[in-house]
Design a protein around this motif. Structure first.
Motif, PDB file in Angstrom:
ATOM      1  N   GLY A  65      14.512   2.292  -2.352  1.00 51.06           N
ATOM      2  CA  GLY A  65      13.496   2.390  -1.310  1.00 51.06           C
ATOM      3  C   GLY A  65      12.459   1.290  -1.448  1.00 51.06           C
ATOM      4  O   GLY A  65      12.761   0.167  -1.863  1.00 51.06           O
ATOM      5  N   VAL A  66      11.220   1.609  -1.102  1.00 49.33           N
ATOM      6  CA  VAL A  66      10.117   0.668  -1.250  1.00 49.33           C
ATOM      7  C   VAL A  66       9.019   1.350  -2.048  1.00 49.33           C
ATOM      8  O   VAL A  66       9.012   2.571  -2.227  1.00 49.33           O
ATOM      9  N   GLY A  67       8.102   0.536  -2.514  1.00 49.37           N
ATOM     10  CA  GLY A  67       6.959   1.067  -3.239  1.00 49.37           C
ATOM     11  C   GLY A  67       5.694   0.945  -2.415  1.00 49.37           C
ATOM     12  O   GLY A  67       5.688   0.411  -1.308  1.00 49.37           O
ATOM     13  N   VAL A  68       4.593   1.470  -2.980  1.00 50.72           N
ATOM     14  CA  VAL A  68       3.290   1.332  -2.342  1.00 50.72           C
ATOM     15  C   VAL A  68       2.250   1.146  -3.437  1.00 50.72           C
ATOM     16  O   VAL A  68       2.346   1.760  -4.505  1.00 50.72           O
ATOM     17  N   LEU A  69       1.311   0.270  -3.194  1.00 54.25           N
ATOM     18  CA  LEU A  69       0.199   0.053  -4.113  1.00 54.25           C
ATOM     19  C   LEU A  69      -1.015   0.793  -3.585  1.00 54.25           C
ATOM     20  O   LEU A  69      -1.421   0.605  -2.436  1.00 54.25           O
ATOM     21  N   TRP A  70      -1.602   1.633  -4.439  1.00 55.72           N
ATOM     22  CA  TRP A  70      -2.851   2.310  -4.120  1.00 55.72           C
ATOM     23  C   TRP A  70      -3.926   1.843  -5.095  1.00 55.72           C
ATOM     24  O   TRP A  70      -3.694   1.817  -6.304  1.00 55.72           O
ATOM     25  N   CYS A  71      -5.093   1.488  -4.584  1.00 49.47           N
ATOM     26  CA  CYS A  71      -6.221   1.122  -5.440  1.00 49.47           C
ATOM     27  C   CYS A  71      -7.346   2.127  -5.233  1.00 49.47           C
ATOM     28  O   CYS A  71      -7.865   2.261  -4.109  1.00 49.47           O
ATOM     29  N   ASP A  72      -7.682   2.858  -6.282  1.00 49.17           N
ATOM     30  CA  ASP A  72      -8.705   3.903  -6.253  1.00 49.17           C
ATOM     31  C   ASP A  72      -8.394   4.984  -5.226  1.00 49.17           C
ATOM     32  O   ASP A  72      -9.308   5.685  -4.757  1.00 49.17           O
ATOM     33  N   GLY A  73      -7.126   5.116  -4.855  1.00 45.44           N
ATOM     34  CA  GLY A  73      -6.744   6.116  -3.871  1.00 45.44           C
ATOM     35  C   GLY A  73      -7.297   5.853  -2.487  1.00 45.44           C
ATOM     36  O   GLY A  73      -7.248   6.719  -1.615  1.00 45.44           O
ATOM     37  N   ARG A  74      -7.803   4.640  -2.241  1.00 42.59           N
ATOM     38  CA  ARG A  74      -8.471   4.333  -0.979  1.00 42.59           C
ATOM     39  C   ARG A  74      -7.778   3.213  -0.198  1.00 42.59           C
ATOM     40  O   ARG A  74      -7.715   3.249   1.027  1.00 42.59           O
ATOM     41  N   ARG A  75      -7.306   2.193  -0.902  1.00 39.37           N
ATOM     42  CA  ARG A  75      -6.711   1.035  -0.227  1.00 39.37           C
ATOM     43  C   ARG A  75      -5.244   0.964  -0.601  1.00 39.37           C
ATOM     44  O   ARG A  75      -4.903   1.006  -1.792  1.00 39.37           O
ATOM     45  N   ALA A  76      -4.374   0.838   0.407  1.00 33.30           N
ATOM     46  CA  ALA A  76      -2.935   0.882   0.157  1.00 33.30           C
ATOM     47  C   ALA A  76      -2.232  -0.251   0.871  1.00 33.30           C
ATOM     48  O   ALA A  76      -2.668  -0.716   1.931  1.00 33.30           O
TER      49      ALA A  76
END
Length: 307
Positions: A242-253
Motif C-alpha cells: 500500500g502507501v504510507g502517511v506521515l503525521w507530525c504532532d497528529g496535526r499535519r499529514a
C-alpha cells in the motif's frame, strides 16, 4: 511604550474552554493588555464576549513577532495547535490544562486567575523544548517540509496492509521490517505517542532523538535513543503493498508513496514554554500519571537520617 499583545488559544467548540477564554480576555482587557485570537476562533469568541470587547486577529491585525505571550486553554492537543500558530515568533506558551494528562500545560483550571496575573507581571521562567525538522524526499526531490514538537510518525495508510520500511541512523541503514509504522520523537514527545508504543521516557532537559517502531515484525525492533546531532530516516520500501502517511504532532499529514524517504533532524527553532512552577520532571511524572510513591523516605545521609 508599545502595546502589549497576548494571544489566547482555546478549543472554542467546548463550553468549558470557551468560558475560560472569555474570562482570560476579560482579565487581559482589565489590565490594559490587547487580547489576540486566531481567525478560527474569532467568531465563537466574539459571540461569547461582551459586545464592546475588542479582539484583534493574529496575522491580520497582529504579527506573530509582536506577541508577548501565548495563553493556551486546553490539553496538549491545543498546546500543539498553539505552537503551530506561534511558530516563527519568540513568544512563550503558557498552558492552562483543561484536558486530562496535559504534560505540556503548566497550571490547572482552578488556578486560571492566578496564572493570568503572573503572566501579566511577567512572573515566569522560559524553558526551551527541542523540535524536529522533517523533510520528505522522493528520489532526489524534496516534496514536503515541516516540523514537529512531539513526533513525526510514518504510518501505514491502510489498516489491513503492513508497511515495509528500512530505518536509518546518521546516513547508514540499520534494519528493515514490516510494521504498523515508526515514531521519530523528541524528548517532549517521549510521553506522547512514543510512550504508547513502548518507548522510553526521556527527561526534556536531555538533548536526544528517539526512534520507536510500531508493532514491528522483526527480532531487532527496539526503541533507539541517539544524540541531538544525529539524523533519523525511514524509507518506504518498494515491496510495500500500500502507501504510507506521515503525521507530525497528529496535526499535519502527507501521503508517502513507495520509495518515499522521511528524514528527521533537530530543528534550529525550539518551542518556548512559560513555566510558573519549575521543579523536577520526576514530580511531573508522578502527578500526571498518579504514580504510587507512598512509603518513600528519601535519600539517607551518613548518619542515617532522611534528607
Amino acid at each position: 511604550m508599545s502595546e502589549r499583545s497576548i494571544l489566547v488559544v482555546a478549543h472554542t467548540g467546548r463550553p468549558e474552554s470557551l468560558g475560560a477564554a472569555v474570562e482570560v480576555v476579560r482579565l487581559l482587557r482589565a489590565a490594559g493588555v490587547q487580547p489576540v485570537v486566531d481567525a478560527e476562533s474569532l467568531d465563537d469568541l466574539r459571540a461569547a464576549c461582551d459586545a464592546d470587547a475588542e479582539l484583534r486577529v493574529l496575522g491580520d491585525d497582529v504579527a506573530v513577532g509582536e506577541l508577548e505571550l501565548v495563553i493556551v486553554l486546553g490539553g496538549d492537543g491545543t498546546i500543539l495547535r498553539a505552537a503551530e500558530l506561534a511558530r516563527g515568533g519568540s513568544a512563550p506558551l503558557l498552558g492552562i490544562n483543561l484536558g486530562h494528562v496535559g504534560f505540556l500545560a503548566e497550571s490547572e483550571r482552578d488556578d486560571l486567575a492566578s496564572a493570568v496575573a503572573r503572566a501579566l507581571d511577567r512572573d515566569y521562567l522560559v524553558e526551551e523544548r527541542m523540535t524536529l525538522s522533517v523533510r520528505v524526499k522522493h528520489g532526489s526531490e524534496v516534496v514536503y517540509e515541516t516540523w514537529a514538537l512531539n513526533e513525526a510518525t510514518v504510518e501505514k495508510a491502510s489498516r489491513e496492509r503492513m508497511l515495509e520500511v528500512v530505518i536509518e541512523v546518521d546516513g547508514r541503514p540499520l534494519s528493515s521490517f514490516g510494521c504498523d509504522g515508526v515514531v521519530m520523537s523528541t524528548p517532549t514527545g517521549s510521553t506522547a505517542y512514543a510512550f504508547s508504543a513502548g518507548g522510553p521516557i526521556v527527561w526534556p532537559s536531555l538533548d536526544a532523538l528517539l526512534l520507536v517502531p510500531l508493532s514491528a515484525h522483526a527480532l531487532f525492533a527496539r526503541p533507539l535513543v541517539v544524540g541531538p546531532n544525529s539524523s533519523l530516516a525511514v524509507e518506504v520500501l518498494d515491496r510495500t503493498q500500500g502507501v504510507g502517511v506521515l503525521w507530525c504532532d497528529g496535526r499535519r499529514a502527507v501521503d508517502l508513496p513507495r520509495g518515499a524517504r522521511v528524514v528527521a533532524r533537530r530543528s534550529s527553532t525550539p518551542v518556548r514554554l512559560a513555566r510558573l512552577h519549575p521543579g523536577p520532571f520526576s514530580d511531573r511524572l508522578v502527578n500526571k500519571f498518579a504514580l504510587p510513591v507512598h512509603g518513600w523516605r528519601g535519600p539517607i545521609d551518613e548518619e542515617g537520617r532522611s534528607t
